[in-house]
Enzyme design. Structure first.
Site, mmCIF file in Angstrom:
data_model
loop_
_atom_site.group_PDB
_atom_site.id
_atom_site.type_symbol
_atom_site.label_atom_id
_atom_site.label_comp_id
_atom_site.label_asym_id
_atom_site.label_seq_id
_atom_site.Cartn_x
_atom_site.Cartn_y
_atom_site.Cartn_z
ATOM 1 N N SER A 216 -69.924 68.694 -33.686
ATOM 2 C CA SER A 216 -69.154 67.491 -33.372
ATOM 3 C C SER A 216 -69.613 66.375 -34.300
ATOM 4 O O SER A 216 -70.806 66.140 -34.467
ATOM 5 C CB SER A 216 -69.334 67.096 -31.902
ATOM 6 O OG SER A 216 -70.696 66.937 -31.573
ATOM 7 N N GLY A 218 -68.314 63.033 -34.266
ATOM 8 C CA GLY A 218 -67.909 61.718 -33.803
ATOM 9 C C GLY A 218 -66.522 61.355 -34.286
ATOM 10 O O GLY A 218 -65.561 62.112 -34.134
ATOM 11 N N ALA A 219 -66.400 60.193 -34.916
ATOM 12 C CA ALA A 219 -65.100 59.710 -35.391
ATOM 13 C C ALA A 219 -64.510 60.600 -36.473
ATOM 14 O O ALA A 219 -63.311 60.517 -36.771
ATOM 15 C CB ALA A 219 -65.240 58.285 -35.907
ATOM 16 N N GLY A 221 -64.297 63.846 -36.232
ATOM 17 C CA GLY A 221 -63.773 65.064 -35.633
ATOM 18 C C GLY A 221 -64.824 66.127 -35.402
ATOM 19 O O GLY A 221 -65.919 65.851 -34.901
ATOM 20 N N GLY A 247 -68.601 65.364 -26.648
ATOM 21 C CA GLY A 247 -69.052 66.609 -27.263
ATOM 22 C C GLY A 247 -69.058 67.761 -26.280
ATOM 23 O O GLY A 247 -68.780 68.914 -26.649
ATOM 24 N N ASP A 248 -69.345 67.463 -25.015
ATOM 25 C CA ASP A 248 -69.316 68.499 -23.976
ATOM 26 C C ASP A 248 -67.874 68.950 -23.719
ATOM 27 O O ASP A 248 -67.615 70.138 -23.504
ATOM 28 C CB ASP A 248 -69.947 67.969 -22.689
ATOM 29 C CG ASP A 248 -71.333 67.395 -22.921
ATOM 30 O OD1 ASP A 248 -72.075 67.964 -23.740
ATOM 31 O OD2 ASP A 248 -71.664 66.372 -22.299
#
Length: 312
Positions: A216, A218-219, A221, A247-248
């Site tokens: 993951s 973040g911004a 993708g 992320g989960d």
């Protein structure tokens, strides 16, 4: 399985300023812990899940009540200590400041009881997710030993952790690992400033034992690196509310869609984006998903610089 679950209080503020009195705009109390959030996301979107976690103290009872209200099947392992309570402070632009307690100390018989509960609960499971930090007293190779046992029994294992526990788990050859950008860089021992860096770091983790890496970013993708190569995807969020649990949700959506390939990555991104648009650590319902917003890129722009680090 969540080795170190929590009760999470999320406070929304206009701005975070040290040393001042801040009046919150809103507050939410949710079940917490990576594996707990995976189960919550799966249950919210109609998938069967079983949550295994140690439970003790008033916080443990509160956590169990919150999860039971979500309709999640629970396997609670009694411990002497109290489940931890964490606080997240969220600003209007989605920036999250987290204060995480270390968690209760687990003595050897408690750690062994948790491991046995996972082995029993894993019967006929499609996947077992071993997630989050290890509480004090639990050896660093806890996930590695448990994952190796599960894999020998034919169960697919996903690991979402950090630090020495994550590095050790790679030796057990898990089917999938789900680091965020910071965890990916730490485990690979290299900076991750571009998508190309992320692909290279994922390759390091695969060389150390992981079958596939779902990172993951973040911004930026998420990135999937497996035997089929590397696929990058994004799902823009018009109004971010909180990255806690995003992320989960990514991991939950990926597993719900089969746990491999570009289609699963796209589903995971839709779930993660929906979670980011919700307050606190709420998990999305079917009406929150916008699968049309997901964009997959077969060719990874290796020179593309990644934006600010994100704790998802």
């Amino acid at each position: 399985m969540t080795a170190n679950p929590s009760v999470d209080r999320t406070v929304e503020v206009d701005a975070l300023a040290r040393g001042t009195v801040i009046r919150a705009r809103a507050a939410h109390v949710d079940p917490g812990g990576k594996g707990v959030n995976v189960s919550r996301a799966l249950a919210a979107l109609g998938h069967k899940t079983r949550a295994v976690l140690p439970s003790g103290g008033a916080e443990g009872r509160q956590l169990a009540d919150l999860l039971a209200a979500d309709g999640i099947e629970l396997v609670l392992v009694p411990i002497r200590g109290a489940v931890r309570a964490n606080v997240s402070v969220v600003e209007p632009d989605g920036t999250v400041t987290k204060l995480n307690e270390p968690g209760p100390y687990l003595v050897p018989d408690e750690s062994a009881a948790v491991a046995e509960a996972v082995r029993t609960a894993a019967a006929q499971a499609d996947w077992v997710v071993l997630a989050g930090s290890l509480p004090p007293g639990v050896p660093e190779d806890f996930y590695a030993r448990l994952a190796e046992t599960l894999r020998r029994g034919g169960t697919r294992v996903a690991i979402d952790s950090s630090g020495p526990a994550f590095a050790s788990a790679l030796t057990a050859r898990p089917h999938l690992v789900k680091p965020n950008r910071e965890e990916l860089a730490e485990a690979a021992g290299m900076p991750v400033a571009t998508l190309g860096d992320a692909v290279a770091a994922a390759g390091v983790l695969r060389a150390r034992g992981a079958d596939a890496v779902l990172a993951s970013l973040g911004a930026d993708g998420a990135l999937l690196v497996d035997d089929g190569g590397a696929v990058h995807g994004e799902a823009p969020v018009p109004v971010p509310r909180s990255t806690v649990g995003a992320g989960d949700a990514l991991l939950a959506g990926f597993l719900a869609a089969g746990g491999c390939g570009a289609r699963a990555l796209a589903e995971g991104l839709a779930w993660a984006a929906a979670a980011t648009g919700l307050p606190g650590s709420r998990m999305p319902a079917p009406a929150d998903l916008d699968r049309t917003a997901v964009r997959l890129h077969d060719t990874v722009e290796t020179g593309r610089a990644l934006r600010e680090r994100d704790p998802a």
